[in-house]
Scaffold this motif. Structure first.
Motif, PDB file in Angstrom:
ATOM      1  N   PRO A   1      -3.298  -4.132  -3.369  1.00 36.66           N
ATOM      2  CA  PRO A   1      -2.737  -2.930  -3.006  1.00 36.66           C
ATOM      3  C   PRO A   1      -2.656  -1.916  -4.340  1.00 36.66           C
ATOM      4  O   PRO A   1      -3.057  -2.065  -5.198  1.00 36.66           O
ATOM      5  N   ALA A   2      -2.050  -0.756  -3.668  1.00 37.91           N
ATOM      6  CA  ALA A   2      -2.138   0.411  -4.895  1.00 37.91           C
ATOM      7  C   ALA A   2      -1.873   0.013  -6.155  1.00 37.91           C
ATOM      8  O   ALA A   2      -0.509  -0.348  -6.367  1.00 37.91           O
ATOM      9  N   ALA A   3      -2.534   0.371  -7.236  1.00 39.59           N
ATOM     10  CA  ALA A   3      -2.084  -0.128  -8.668  1.00 39.59           C
ATOM     11  C   ALA A   3      -0.738   0.497  -9.108  1.00 39.59           C
ATOM     12  O   ALA A   3       0.026   0.230  -9.911  1.00 39.59           O
ATOM     13  N   SER A   4      -0.564   1.799  -8.622  1.00 37.53           N
ATOM     14  CA  SER A   4       0.412   2.702  -8.801  1.00 37.53           C
ATOM     15  C   SER A   4       1.829   2.312  -8.408  1.00 37.53           C
ATOM     16  O   SER A   4       2.687   2.900  -8.342  1.00 37.53           O
ATOM     17  N   GLY A   5       1.719   1.506  -7.190  1.00 35.68           N
ATOM     18  CA  GLY A   5       2.708   1.340  -6.437  1.00 35.68           C
ATOM     19  C   GLY A   5       2.933   2.427  -5.112  1.00 35.68           C
ATOM     20  O   GLY A   5       4.030   2.027  -4.607  1.00 35.68           O
ATOM     21  N   ASN A   6       2.248   3.201  -5.127  1.00 37.64           N
ATOM     22  CA  ASN A   6       2.510   4.149  -4.102  1.00 37.64           C
ATOM     23  C   ASN A   6       1.921   3.712  -2.847  1.00 37.64           C
ATOM     24  O   ASN A   6       0.942   2.837  -2.386  1.00 37.64           O
ATOM     25  N   ALA A   7       2.861   3.940  -1.800  1.00 37.58           N
ATOM     26  CA  ALA A   7       2.670   3.341  -0.475  1.00 37.58           C
ATOM     27  C   ALA A   7       3.483   4.182   0.356  1.00 37.58           C
ATOM     28  O   ALA A   7       4.351   5.017   0.063  1.00 37.58           O
ATOM     29  N   ILE A   8       3.036   4.301   1.609  1.00 40.05           N
ATOM     30  CA  ILE A   8       3.511   5.163   2.729  1.00 40.05           C
ATOM     31  C   ILE A   8       3.818   4.152   3.956  1.00 40.05           C
ATOM     32  O   ILE A   8       2.666   3.486   3.960  1.00 40.05           O
ATOM     33  N   ASN A   9       4.721   4.502   4.635  1.00 40.02           N
ATOM     34  CA  ASN A   9       4.996   3.447   5.630  1.00 40.02           C
ATOM     35  C   ASN A   9       5.078   4.368   7.034  1.00 40.02           C
ATOM     36  O   ASN A   9       5.707   5.277   6.968  1.00 40.02           O
ATOM     37  N   ILE A  10       4.075   4.094   7.815  1.00 45.40           N
ATOM     38  CA  ILE A  10       4.107   4.830   9.150  1.00 45.40           C
ATOM     39  C   ILE A  10       4.362   4.169  10.390  1.00 45.40           C
ATOM     40  O   ILE A  10       3.831   2.858  10.253  1.00 45.40           O
TER      41      ILE A  10
ATOM     42  N   GLY B   1      -6.114  11.634  -5.963  1.00 45.04           N
ATOM     43  CA  GLY B   1      -6.690  10.842  -7.075  1.00 45.04           C
ATOM     44  C   GLY B   1      -5.758   9.777  -7.352  1.00 45.04           C
ATOM     45  O   GLY B   1      -6.447   8.966  -8.094  1.00 45.04           O
ATOM     46  N   GLU B   2      -4.774   9.280  -6.695  1.00 45.29           N
ATOM     47  CA  GLU B   2      -4.097   7.980  -6.968  1.00 45.29           C
ATOM     48  C   GLU B   2      -4.152   7.274  -5.627  1.00 45.29           C
ATOM     49  O   GLU B   2      -4.172   7.802  -4.649  1.00 45.29           O
ATOM     50  N   PRO B   3      -4.443   5.913  -6.042  1.00 47.75           N
ATOM     51  CA  PRO B   3      -4.370   5.007  -4.810  1.00 47.75           C
ATOM     52  C   PRO B   3      -3.212   5.077  -4.170  1.00 47.75           C
ATOM     53  O   PRO B   3      -2.215   5.081  -4.550  1.00 47.75           O
ATOM     54  N   VAL B   4      -3.229   4.688  -2.871  1.00 45.09           N
ATOM     55  CA  VAL B   4      -2.186   4.982  -2.030  1.00 45.09           C
ATOM     56  C   VAL B   4      -2.388   3.697  -0.876  1.00 45.09           C
ATOM     57  O   VAL B   4      -3.409   3.600  -0.229  1.00 45.09           O
ATOM     58  N   THR B   5      -1.493   2.881  -0.487  1.00 46.91           N
ATOM     59  CA  THR B   5      -1.447   2.031   0.727  1.00 46.91           C
ATOM     60  C   THR B   5      -0.878   2.304   1.790  1.00 46.91           C
ATOM     61  O   THR B   5       0.516   3.035   1.451  1.00 46.91           O
ATOM     62  N   ILE B   6      -1.646   2.745   2.902  1.00 47.65           N
ATOM     63  CA  ILE B   6      -0.951   3.097   4.224  1.00 47.65           C
ATOM     64  C   ILE B   6      -0.571   1.759   5.088  1.00 47.65           C
ATOM     65  O   ILE B   6      -1.582   0.910   5.289  1.00 47.65           O
TER      66      ILE B   6
ATOM     67  N   ILE C   1      -6.222   3.492   0.058  1.00 43.61           N
ATOM     68  CA  ILE C   1      -7.382   4.551  -0.037  1.00 43.61           C
ATOM     69  C   ILE C   1      -7.042   5.482  -1.372  1.00 43.61           C
ATOM     70  O   ILE C   1      -5.782   5.280  -1.847  1.00 43.61           O
ATOM     71  N   THR C   2      -7.916   6.193  -1.810  1.00 45.65           N
ATOM     72  CA  THR C   2      -7.698   7.104  -2.797  1.00 45.65           C
ATOM     73  C   THR C   2      -8.212   8.472  -2.340  1.00 45.65           C
ATOM     74  O   THR C   2      -9.350   8.864  -2.565  1.00 45.65           O
ATOM     75  N   PRO C   3      -7.299   9.189  -2.034  1.00 48.22           N
ATOM     76  CA  PRO C   3      -7.841  10.514  -1.392  1.00 48.22           C
ATOM     77  C   PRO C   3      -8.091  11.517  -2.535  1.00 48.22           C
ATOM     78  O   PRO C   3      -7.203  11.614  -3.478  1.00 48.22           O
ATOM     79  N   ASP C   4      -9.285  11.969  -2.969  1.00 46.28           N
ATOM     80  CA  ASP C   4      -9.439  12.813  -3.813  1.00 46.28           C
ATOM     81  C   ASP C   4      -9.442  14.590  -3.587  1.00 46.28           C
ATOM     82  O   ASP C   4      -8.948  15.060  -4.570  1.00 46.28           O
ATOM     83  N   LYS C   5      -9.383  14.683  -2.479  1.00 44.78           N
ATOM     84  CA  LYS C   5      -9.310  16.294  -2.114  1.00 44.78           C
ATOM     85  C   LYS C   5      -8.065  16.767  -1.665  1.00 44.78           C
ATOM     86  O   LYS C   5      -7.572  16.039  -0.608  1.00 44.78           O
ATOM     87  N   PRO C   6      -7.174  17.529  -2.321  1.00 48.59           N
ATOM     88  CA  PRO C   6      -5.883  17.972  -1.831  1.00 48.59           C
ATOM     89  C   PRO C   6      -6.250  18.761  -0.536  1.00 48.59           C
ATOM     90  O   PRO C   6      -7.189  19.367  -0.151  1.00 48.59           O
ATOM     91  N   GLY C   7      -5.176  18.754   0.362  1.00 44.10           N
ATOM     92  CA  GLY C   7      -5.145  19.315   1.763  1.00 44.10           C
ATOM     93  C   GLY C   7      -4.334  18.727   2.874  1.00 44.10           C
ATOM     94  O   GLY C   7      -3.670  17.838   2.229  1.00 44.10           O
TER      95      GLY C   7
END
Length: 126
Positions: A37-46, A63-68, A96-102
Motif C-alpha cells: 500500500p502507498a506509504a503515505s496512506g494516499n488512496a482513491i476509491n473508484i 510524485g507520491e504513491p497512491v493506491t487506486i 502507482i506513483t504518477p510523476d507528471k502533473p496533468g
C-alpha cells in the motif's frame, strides 16, 4: 433468408451488450497489484455502477504513491487510466506513483451496455 440471419445476429449482439451491465456475473480473473500500500496512506476509491463512476474527478499529488481501489457496485466493469499503467477488472487495487502533473482519463474497460461510452472520469495529478 439473409434478412432473418441479419436480424437474428443483431438481436444476439444487442442481448450480449445489455447483459454486460445488467447484473452479477460469475467471478472473473481480476488484476490486483501485489505492491505494498502507498506509504503515505494516499488512496482513491473508484466505484462503478451502471454507466457511471462515483465521482467525475479524483485528485492526487505528483510524485507520491497512491493506491487506486476499484469496485464494481452494479454490473460488470473495469477501469483503465490512459497514460498510466492501470487496468483493473471487476475489483482490485493498484499502487502507482504518477510523476507528471496533468489530467488522465479514467475509462470503463469492459463493454457494458448502451451508455458504456459515457463512462469516464478524470484523474488530476497536481
Amino acid at each position: 433468408m439473409k434478412k432473418w440471419g441479419f436480424i437474428l445476429s443483431t438481436l444476439v449482439v444487442s442481448a450480449v451488450m445489455l447483459a454486460g451491465c445488467g447484473g452479477e456475473s460469475k467471478p472473473q480473473a481480476t488484476e490486483t497489484s501485489q505492491s505494498a500500500p502507498a506509504a503515505s496512506g494516499n488512496a482513491i476509491n473508484i466505484e462503478a455502477s451502471n454507466w457511471k463512476f462515483n465521482q467525475d474527478k479524483f485528485e492526487v499529488k505528483a510524485g507520491e504513491p497512491v493506491t487506486i481501489n476499484f469496485k464494481s457496485a452494479e454490473g460488470f466493469h473495469g477501469i483503465t487510466i490512459e497514460g498510466l499503467d492501470v487496468n483493473i477488472q471487476k475489483e482490485g487495487s493498484k499502487t502507482i506513483t504518477p510523476d507528471k502533473p496533468g489530467e488522465y482519463q479514467i475509462l470503463c474497460s469492459i463493454p457494458c451496455g448502451p451508455d458504456h461510452g459515457k463512462m469516464a472520469a478524470t484523474l488530476v495529478v497536481k
